[in-house]
Design a protein around this motif. Sequence first.
Motif, mmCIF file in Angstrom:
data_model
loop_
_atom_site.group_PDB
_atom_site.id
_atom_site.type_symbol
_atom_site.label_atom_id
_atom_site.label_comp_id
_atom_site.label_asym_id
_atom_site.label_seq_id
_atom_site.Cartn_x
_atom_site.Cartn_y
_atom_site.Cartn_z
ATOM 1 N N HIS A 89 0.861 -1.105 -0.008
ATOM 2 C CA HIS A 89 0.049 -0.140 -0.142
ATOM 3 C C HIS A 89 0.954 1.268 -0.126
ATOM 4 O O HIS A 89 0.485 2.317 -0.738
ATOM 5 C CB HIS A 89 -1.096 0.014 1.136
ATOM 6 C CG HIS A 89 -2.117 0.796 0.899
ATOM 7 N ND1 HIS A 89 -3.287 0.506 0.282
ATOM 8 C CD2 HIS A 89 -2.284 2.088 1.395
ATOM 9 C CE1 HIS A 89 -4.189 1.479 0.012
ATOM 10 N NE2 HIS A 89 -3.449 2.827 0.942
ATOM 11 N N PRO A 90 2.065 1.492 0.707
ATOM 12 C CA PRO A 90 2.661 2.773 0.586
ATOM 13 C C PRO A 90 3.359 2.794 -0.526
ATOM 14 O O PRO A 90 3.642 3.979 -1.068
ATOM 15 C CB PRO A 90 3.798 2.510 1.859
ATOM 16 C CG PRO A 90 3.314 1.277 2.716
ATOM 17 C CD PRO A 90 2.388 0.477 1.812
ATOM 18 N N MET A 93 0.442 4.198 -2.918
ATOM 19 C CA MET A 93 0.474 5.743 -2.589
ATOM 20 C C MET A 93 1.445 6.615 -2.978
ATOM 21 O O MET A 93 1.118 7.721 -3.464
ATOM 22 C CB MET A 93 0.227 5.714 -0.940
ATOM 23 C CG MET A 93 -0.804 5.139 -0.098
ATOM 24 S SD MET A 93 -2.227 5.954 -0.517
ATOM 25 C CE MET A 93 -2.067 7.479 0.387
ATOM 26 N N LYS A 94 2.348 6.422 -3.180
ATOM 27 C CA LYS A 94 3.801 6.998 -3.758
ATOM 28 C C LYS A 94 3.547 7.195 -5.236
ATOM 29 O O LYS A 94 3.709 8.349 -5.515
ATOM 30 C CB LYS A 94 5.172 6.401 -3.176
ATOM 31 C CG LYS A 94 6.217 7.204 -3.765
ATOM 32 C CD LYS A 94 7.456 6.365 -3.382
ATOM 33 C CE LYS A 94 8.717 7.273 -4.092
ATOM 34 N NZ LYS A 94 9.998 6.471 -4.240
ATOM 35 N N ILE A 118 -8.886 1.819 3.508
ATOM 36 C CA ILE A 118 -8.376 3.007 2.583
ATOM 37 C C ILE A 118 -8.481 4.311 3.809
ATOM 38 O O ILE A 118 -7.808 5.212 3.512
ATOM 39 C CB ILE A 118 -8.909 3.108 1.556
ATOM 40 C CG1 ILE A 118 -10.581 3.611 1.540
ATOM 41 C CG2 ILE A 118 -8.521 1.989 0.376
ATOM 42 C CD1 ILE A 118 -11.082 3.935 0.106
ATOM 43 N N GLY A 122 -4.903 5.488 3.675
ATOM 44 C CA GLY A 122 -5.043 6.396 2.587
ATOM 45 C C GLY A 122 -5.503 5.601 1.425
ATOM 46 O O GLY A 122 -5.560 4.554 1.240
ATOM 47 N N ASN A 123 -5.857 6.577 0.325
ATOM 48 C CA ASN A 123 -6.577 5.989 -0.915
ATOM 49 C C ASN A 123 -5.851 6.405 -2.105
ATOM 50 O O ASN A 123 -6.074 7.476 -2.739
ATOM 51 C CB ASN A 123 -7.832 6.570 -0.840
ATOM 52 C CG ASN A 123 -8.775 5.972 -2.077
ATOM 53 O OD1 ASN A 123 -7.940 5.228 -2.768
ATOM 54 N ND2 ASN A 123 -9.983 6.394 -2.126
ATOM 55 N N PRO A 124 -4.999 5.578 -2.590
ATOM 56 C CA PRO A 124 -4.290 5.657 -3.960
ATOM 57 C C PRO A 124 -5.011 5.467 -5.112
ATOM 58 O O PRO A 124 -4.647 5.987 -6.143
ATOM 59 C CB PRO A 124 -3.181 4.628 -3.873
ATOM 60 C CG PRO A 124 -3.954 3.812 -3.201
ATOM 61 C CD PRO A 124 -4.688 4.172 -2.039
#
Length: 183
Positions: A89-90, A93-94, A118, A122-124
């Motif tokens: 997930h990170p 996000m990036k 999410i 966070g929500n990418p």
Amino acid sequence: MTDQPPRRISLWFALIPGVAVAVLLTLGTPLVIGQRDDVPSALIDRPAPAFNFEPIAGQPKPDSALLTDGRPMLVNFWASWCAPCRIEHPHLMKLAAEGLTIVGLNYRDDDADALRFISELGNPYMALGSVDGRSAVDWGVYGVPETYLIDGAGKIKLRIAGPVTQQVLDRQLLPALKTLEGS
């Protein structure tokens, strides 16, 4: 009654279970751990299947028009119950922060759990849909996470089975993206 010495189990019979376990671990581990990406996708260089997915409440629905808008994108199959999905997930996000379009397809999961995931991490995703096992078959998905790189013409260029890690970014995804940008 005669005095007989106690029966001794042959050393070979005692070693058989240990040898069998060692052989299974040696031969079976690569099939289970870290080798999912070695299974080729029949969809490479073919048009990506249409998005026939239900939207997740309050999230933009995946639209097949995204597949041919002229820009590369990722389609990421994931689930809130999937531990490797938390690992990747990170990195997603990036990539999203750098401007890459990512469509998230939540696989065999409860929408409320997906939204909680999410919300927490966070929500990418530009769009977010819910998919059952049957719909994922069109994409060749057999587990999560799986990520597909789609070129600007809507063709699948790369399949990543397993989490998108820094190693996967460096060795597979970023070089493939550079190739698409150069063409």
